[in-house]
Scaffold this motif. Structure first.
Motif, PDB file in Angstrom:
ATOM      1  N   ALA A  40       0.848  -1.205   0.000  1.00 40.60           N
ATOM      2  CA  ALA A  40       0.000   0.000   0.000  1.00 40.60           C
ATOM      3  C   ALA A  40       0.874   1.242   0.000  1.00 40.60           C
ATOM      4  O   ALA A  40       1.989   1.223   0.526  1.00 40.60           O
ATOM      5  N   ILE A  41       0.346   2.299  -0.589  1.00 42.58           N
ATOM      6  CA  ILE A  41       1.041   3.598  -0.539  1.00 42.58           C
ATOM      7  C   ILE A  41       0.897   4.139   0.879  1.00 42.58           C
ATOM      8  O   ILE A  41      -0.214   4.227   1.410  1.00 42.58           O
ATOM      9  N   GLU A  42       2.021   4.446   1.488  1.00 49.63           N
ATOM     10  CA  GLU A  42       2.034   4.972   2.860  1.00 49.63           C
ATOM     11  C   GLU A  42       2.774   6.295   2.898  1.00 49.63           C
ATOM     12  O   GLU A  42       3.527   6.634   1.990  1.00 49.63           O
ATOM     13  N   ARG A  43       2.600   6.974   4.046  1.00 47.37           N
ATOM     14  CA  ARG A  43       3.418   8.149   4.359  1.00 47.37           C
ATOM     15  C   ARG A  43       4.149   7.885   5.663  1.00 47.37           C
ATOM     16  O   ARG A  43       3.621   7.226   6.560  1.00 47.37           O
ATOM     17  N   THR A  44       5.364   8.423   5.760  1.00 45.20           N
ATOM     18  CA  THR A  44       6.143   8.274   6.981  1.00 45.20           C
ATOM     19  C   THR A  44       6.853   9.588   7.276  1.00 45.20           C
ATOM     20  O   THR A  44       7.088  10.388   6.366  1.00 45.20           O
ATOM     21  N   LEU A  45       7.164   9.814   8.557  1.00 42.47           N
ATOM     22  CA  LEU A  45       7.903  11.027   8.913  1.00 42.47           C
ATOM     23  C   LEU A  45       9.384  10.703   9.011  1.00 42.47           C
ATOM     24  O   LEU A  45       9.791   9.738   9.663  1.00 42.47           O
ATOM     25  N   SER A  46      10.184  11.526   8.362  1.00 41.66           N
ATOM     26  CA  SER A  46      11.641  11.420   8.414  1.00 41.66           C
ATOM     27  C   SER A  46      12.209  12.700   9.006  1.00 41.66           C
ATOM     28  O   SER A  46      11.749  13.792   8.667  1.00 41.66           O
ATOM     29  N   ILE A  47      13.182  12.554   9.893  1.00 47.80           N
ATOM     30  CA  ILE A  47      13.921  13.725  10.386  1.00 47.80           C
ATOM     31  C   ILE A  47      15.400  13.515  10.092  1.00 47.80           C
ATOM     32  O   ILE A  47      15.974  12.493  10.473  1.00 47.80           O
ATOM     33  N   ILE A  48      16.005  14.477   9.401  1.00 53.55           N
ATOM     34  CA  ILE A  48      17.465  14.512   9.263  1.00 53.55           C
ATOM     35  C   ILE A  48      17.963  15.302  10.474  1.00 53.55           C
ATOM     36  O   ILE A  48      17.631  16.471  10.656  1.00 53.55           O
ATOM     37  N   LYS A  49      18.704  14.614  11.346  1.00 48.42           N
ATOM     38  CA  LYS A  49      19.034  15.136  12.674  1.00 48.42           C
ATOM     39  C   LYS A  49      20.200  16.146  12.605  1.00 48.42           C
ATOM     40  O   LYS A  49      20.907  16.237  11.581  1.00 48.42           O
ATOM     41  N   PRO A  50      20.440  16.875  13.739  1.00 50.17           N
ATOM     42  CA  PRO A  50      21.454  17.937  13.721  1.00 50.17           C
ATOM     43  C   PRO A  50      22.849  17.480  13.293  1.00 50.17           C
ATOM     44  O   PRO A  50      23.579  18.260  12.660  1.00 50.17           O
ATOM     45  N   ASP A  51      23.241  16.247  13.603  1.00 51.92           N
ATOM     46  CA  ASP A  51      24.589  15.785  13.208  1.00 51.92           C
ATOM     47  C   ASP A  51      24.717  15.714  11.690  1.00 51.92           C
ATOM     48  O   ASP A  51      25.728  16.143  11.113  1.00 51.92           O
ATOM     49  N   ALA A  52      23.693  15.194  11.014  1.00 50.52           N
ATOM     50  CA  ALA A  52      23.747  15.044   9.558  1.00 50.52           C
ATOM     51  C   ALA A  52      23.607  16.393   8.863  1.00 50.52           C
ATOM     52  O   ALA A  52      24.244  16.639   7.833  1.00 50.52           O
ATOM     53  N   VAL A  53      22.790  17.293   9.427  1.00 51.49           N
ATOM     54  CA  VAL A  53      22.692  18.646   8.873  1.00 51.49           C
ATOM     55  C   VAL A  53      24.051  19.329   8.984  1.00 51.49           C
ATOM     56  O   VAL A  53      24.538  19.947   8.022  1.00 51.49           O
ATOM     57  N   ALA A  54      24.718  19.179  10.152  1.00 47.80           N
ATOM     58  CA  ALA A  54      26.028  19.818  10.366  1.00 47.80           C
ATOM     59  C   ALA A  54      27.088  19.269   9.406  1.00 47.80           C
ATOM     60  O   ALA A  54      28.021  19.982   9.035  1.00 47.80           O
ATOM     61  N   LYS A  55      26.921  18.021   8.991  1.00 44.23           N
ATOM     62  CA  LYS A  55      27.863  17.406   8.038  1.00 44.23           C
ATOM     63  C   LYS A  55      27.574  17.781   6.598  1.00 44.23           C
ATOM     64  O   LYS A  55      28.232  17.273   5.683  1.00 44.23           O
ATOM     65  N   ASN A  56      26.536  18.594   6.382  1.00 42.30           N
ATOM     66  CA  ASN A  56      26.135  18.987   5.027  1.00 42.30           C
ATOM     67  C   ASN A  56      25.681  17.781   4.207  1.00 42.30           C
ATOM     68  O   ASN A  56      25.964  17.695   3.002  1.00 42.30           O
ATOM     69  N   ALA A  57      24.992  16.853   4.876  1.00 45.73           N
ATOM     70  CA  ALA A  57      24.578  15.613   4.207  1.00 45.73           C
ATOM     71  C   ALA A  57      23.086  15.586   3.866  1.00 45.73           C
ATOM     72  O   ALA A  57      22.551  14.536   3.501  1.00 45.73           O
ATOM     73  N   ILE A  58      22.419  16.738   3.936  1.00 45.06           N
ATOM     74  CA  ILE A  58      20.969  16.757   3.668  1.00 45.06           C
ATOM     75  C   ILE A  58      20.676  16.180   2.280  1.00 45.06           C
ATOM     76  O   ILE A  58      19.830  15.298   2.112  1.00 45.06           O
ATOM     77  N   GLY A  59      21.384  16.688   1.289  1.00 39.31           N
ATOM     78  CA  GLY A  59      21.125  16.266  -0.095  1.00 39.31           C
ATOM     79  C   GLY A  59      21.441  14.800  -0.327  1.00 39.31           C
ATOM     80  O   GLY A  59      20.681  14.089  -0.990  1.00 39.31           O
ATOM     81  N   ASP A  60      22.565  14.340   0.231  1.00 40.79           N
ATOM     82  CA  ASP A  60      22.933  12.931   0.070  1.00 40.79           C
ATOM     83  C   ASP A  60      21.853  12.020   0.654  1.00 40.79           C
ATOM     84  O   ASP A  60      21.547  10.963   0.092  1.00 40.79           O
ATOM     85  N   ILE A  61      21.312  12.419   1.792  1.00 35.73           N
ATOM     86  CA  ILE A  61      20.303  11.575   2.459  1.00 35.73           C
ATOM     87  C   ILE A  61      18.991  11.608   1.687  1.00 35.73           C
ATOM     88  O   ILE A  61      18.401  10.557   1.406  1.00 35.73           O
ATOM     89  N   ILE A  62      18.554  12.782   1.270  1.00 33.73           N
ATOM     90  CA  ILE A  62      17.298  12.852   0.512  1.00 33.73           C
ATOM     91  C   ILE A  62      17.440  12.128  -0.827  1.00 33.73           C
ATOM     92  O   ILE A  62      16.499  11.474  -1.291  1.00 33.73           O
ATOM     93  N   ALA A  63      18.630  12.164  -1.428  1.00 33.27           N
ATOM     94  CA  ALA A  63      18.851  11.428  -2.688  1.00 33.27           C
ATOM     95  C   ALA A  63      18.611   9.923  -2.485  1.00 33.27           C
ATOM     96  O   ALA A  63      18.082   9.251  -3.374  1.00 33.27           O
ATOM     97  N   ARG A  64      18.989   9.414  -1.317  1.00 31.77           N
ATOM     98  CA  ARG A  64      18.754   7.979  -1.062  1.00 31.77           C
ATOM     99  C   ARG A  64      17.261   7.663  -1.015  1.00 31.77           C
ATOM    100  O   ARG A  64      16.822   6.617  -1.521  1.00 31.77           O
ATOM    101  N   PHE A  65      16.482   8.552  -0.401  1.00 30.29           N
ATOM    102  CA  PHE A  65      15.027   8.336  -0.366  1.00 30.29           C
ATOM    103  C   PHE A  65      14.478   8.333  -1.787  1.00 30.29           C
ATOM    104  O   PHE A  65      13.705   7.455  -2.180  1.00 30.29           O
ATOM    105  N   GLU A  66      14.878   9.323  -2.565  1.00 33.50           N
ATOM    106  CA  GLU A  66      14.332   9.456  -3.918  1.00 33.50           C
ATOM    107  C   GLU A  66      14.765   8.293  -4.810  1.00 33.50           C
ATOM    108  O   GLU A  66      13.961   7.760  -5.587  1.00 33.50           O
ATOM    109  N   LYS A  67      16.017   7.870  -4.688  1.00 34.26           N
ATOM    110  CA  LYS A  67      16.486   6.738  -5.508  1.00 34.26           C
ATOM    111  C   LYS A  67      15.754   5.462  -5.161  1.00 34.26           C
ATOM    112  O   LYS A  67      15.646   4.547  -5.987  1.00 34.26           O
TER     113      LYS A  67
END
Ligand code: CMP
Length: 140
Positions: A1-28
């Motif tokens: 089934a099509i679902e929705r889920t909540l994702s949080i990119i936490k302060p450590d990953a934001v500080a590492k400038n990894a927002i885009g890398d992480i969202i790319a994994r979701f999209e891929k």
């Protein structure tokens, strides 16, 4: 089934400038971002989000960490989104996370573990409405 889920990119990953890398994994993996915002959580907002952990010994550190810098909160939508996101994240403790998972690649400790994801349909519904109004979610 099509679902929705909540994702949080936490302060450590934001500080590492990894927002885009992480969202790319979701999209891929076929998940779509249908809502997103960056916020610096207050103690009250972070504590309310993790209310189920209130009596746990790590609660105070968890709230301290989650308020230590901005986070990126998203709603992900797709086939089996809740389990798919948890597979992409890997185990809560990065030391136990499978190779190639987000936590294995971006996290060092169980406290600073890069991402959060809803663990059930019930928590997904609660967590999504905790951060987003219906008018902030964009089905596509
Ligand atoms: P998260 O999925 O965001 O949910 C609660 C968080 O508490 C968890 O990720 C961890 O970052 C953190 N935490 C710290 N210690 C523990 C622990 N012993 N067990 C579970 N979660 C922990």
């Amino acid at each position: 089934a099509i679902e929705r889920t909540l994702s949080i990119i936490k302060p450590d990953a934001v500080a590492k400038n990894a927002i885009g890398d992480i969202i790319a994994r979701f999209e891929k993996a076929g998940l779509k971002v249908v809502a997103a915002k960056m916020v610096h959580l207050s103690e009250e907002k972070a504590g309310g989000f993790y209310a189920e952990h209130k009596e746990r010994p790590f609660f105070k550190d968890l709230v301290g960490f989650m308020t230590s810098g901005p986070v990126v909160v998203q709603v992900l939508e797709g086939e089996g989104a809740i389990a798919k996101n948890r597979d992409l994240m890997g185990a809560t403790n990065p030391k136990e996370a499978a190779p190639g998972t987000i936590r294995a690649d971006f996290a060092e400790t169980i406290d600073a573990n890069a991402v959060h994801g809803s663990d059930s349909p019930e928590s997904a519904a609660r967590e999504i409405s905790y951060f987003f109004g219906n008018d902030e979610i964009c089905p596509r």
